[in-house]
Design a protein around this motif. Structure first.
Motif, PDB file in Angstrom:
ATOM      1  N   UNK A  91      10.352  14.408   3.465  1.00  0.00           N
ATOM      2  CA  UNK A  91      10.066  14.781   2.072  1.00  0.00           C
ATOM      3  C   UNK A  91      10.124  13.558   1.155  1.00  0.00           C
ATOM      4  N   UNK A  92      11.090  12.688   1.434  1.00  0.00           N
ATOM      5  CA  UNK A  92      11.217  11.460   0.644  1.00  0.00           C
ATOM      6  C   UNK A  92       9.958  10.594   0.803  1.00  0.00           C
ATOM      7  N   UNK A  93       9.519  10.516   2.085  1.00  0.00           N
ATOM      8  CA  UNK A  93       8.320   9.717   2.381  1.00  0.00           C
ATOM      9  C   UNK A  93       7.124  10.266   1.615  1.00  0.00           C
ATOM     10  N   UNK A  94       7.046  11.604   1.565  1.00  0.00           N
ATOM     11  CA  UNK A  94       5.912  12.241   0.890  1.00  0.00           C
ATOM     12  C   UNK A  94       6.075  12.271  -0.634  1.00  0.00           C
ATOM     13  N   UNK A  95       7.239  11.867  -1.108  1.00  0.00           N
ATOM     14  CA  UNK A  95       7.484  11.823  -2.559  1.00  0.00           C
ATOM     15  C   UNK A  95       7.739  13.185  -3.171  1.00  0.00           C
TER      16      UNK A  95
END
Lengths: 259, 155
Positions: A91-95
């Motif tokens: 989720x962090x990677x996807x923002x």
């Protein structure tokens, strides 16, 4: 004199009381609401005299199962933590911002489960005072086992997934096929409305689909264990419940879904 | 009457404690039978005991069974039938042995009626029935001993 003599005959009173009992039985079967009122009234009166027995039973049960439960829970926590970490990273990677969860679970003990309604409903010792709402999902060991159907201040009744009147939207985890889960009042579960051309394999997981505000999607229900004979282009799928439905002592009730 | 209430609550307490493992024997019915068949018990008191059996059974039904009236009918009917039978035999025959026979027959009948009306026939129900009857054996012995002691005093 004869009437007075008859009044003192125990057998006559026995016959009257038996007839009265059958009248009560007839009335309770004919008016289920009246039955529920009496059942709940008696249970409310007996709540305090029975409390020590419930506590004692729980102490005995939990102390005997403590070691086993602890190791199994630790395994589950570790697995869930790893999954959670991996998902947070994705989720962090996807923002995408992760919202803080507002919902929670209320743990409740089972205080009544009728032998003749064994696969249909049971009563729990928490009610609206503890935040339980009608329609809320009820789980055991993380698996869906039913839904709250009646709520009072201090107790609630739960309709089990094995009840024939229980219907809930569900999805097969691996294929995302949607269907409806229902019971047969005998402890078996069936996933309905799956098109017959779908190739579902044994062992595939089934979990809740978006159903309503009190039943969140993604609660595991069980696993596919086989297919039944096709009807009208649909193939009923036999599902094995994930929770131990014969060994229910305490359950978790989903208390979220307010907004 | 205090004994009856105490035993009813005791039976309920034990049933709550053992819920899910087995069904507790009908201790309340055993006490009612013992009290109603004691030599010193008058007919008026027997009638009160029949209605106590009905009331206790009905409350039990509302708490534990889904057939309200079944235990009430069984308890009241069995106590009345026991009283009827007790007075139909000669006084010399009203012994502890006959009391024990009535006790066993009543408990078996009551348990079997509940088992038959258990709507989901299963091995679990059959096992529960047998365990309930086995647990009733020491209680039958205890009640027979109490009856023997108490009736001996009354003679």
């Amino acid at each position: 004199m004869n009437i007075l003599d008859r009044e003192l005959k125990p057998w006559l009173h026995g016959v009257i009381s038996v007839l009265l009992s059958f009248c009560v039985l007839w009335a309770m079967i004919t008016f289920p609401e009246l039955h529920h009122t009496f059942v709940d009234g008696v249970n409310n009166i007996l709540y305090y005299p029975e409390k020590p027995a419930i506590e004692m039973r729980d102490i005995v049960k939990y102390s005997s199962n403590w070691v086993l439960e602890r190791s199994s829970l630790r395994e589950r926590v570790t697995k869930l933590e790893l999954e959670n970490r991996a998902m947070s990273a994705e989720l962090q990677k996807a923002g995408i911002k992760v919202p803080v969860p507002k919902e929670g679970n209320v743990t409740a003990k089972i205080t009544l489960r009728y032998p003749d309604d064994w696969w249909q409903e049971f009563r729990i010792d928490k009610g609206s005072r503890a935040g339980i709402k009608e329609g809320a999902a009820v789980t055991s060991e993380g698996f869906l086992i039913g839904r709250v159907i009646r709520v009072d201040q201090n107790y609630a009744w739960v309709q089990m997934i094995t009840s024939s009147s229980f219907l809930i939207a569900a999805a097969v985890d691996e294929t995302r096929d949607l269907g409806v889960i229902t019971g047969d009042d005998r402890g078996n579960l069936t996933l309905l409305y799956v098109p017959e051309e779908r190739q579902l394999k044994n062992g595939m997981g089934v979990s809740t689909s978006l159903m309503g505000r009190h039943v969140p999607p993604g609660i595991p229900i069980g696993r596919v264990i086989g297919a039944k004979e096709s009807k009208d282009g649909f193939m009923p799928i036999s599902i094995q419940a994930g929770a131990h439905l014969t060994q229910l002592y305490s359950v978790e009730v989903y208390s979220g879904g307010d907004n | 009457m205090i004994y009856l209430i105490a035993v009813w609550l005791l039976q309920d307490f034990v049933q709550v404690f053992l819920m899910g493992f087995f069904i507790v024997p009908n201790i309340f019915l055993m006490l009612l039978l013992m009290m109603s068949l004691l030599p010193a018990t008058s007919r008026e008191k027997q009638i009160i005991l029949i209605w106590a059996a009905f009331a206790g059974g009905l409350i039990w039904d509302f708490r534990w069974t889904n057939l309200p009236g079944l235990t009430a009918a069984l308890n009241a009917g069995l106590v009345a039938a026991a009283c009827f039978l007790w007075y139909k035999i000669p006084a010399q025959g009203r012994t502890v042995v006959f009391f024990t026979f009535i006790l066993i027959a009543s408990i078996l009948f009551s348990g079997f009626a509940h088992f038959v009306l258990w709507t989901v026939p299963s091995q679990v129900a059959l096992r529960q029935f047998f365990v309930q009857q086995l647990l009733g054996v020491p209680l039958v012995i205890v009640f027979s001993l109490i009856y023997w002691k108490v009736s001996d005093k009354n003679v």
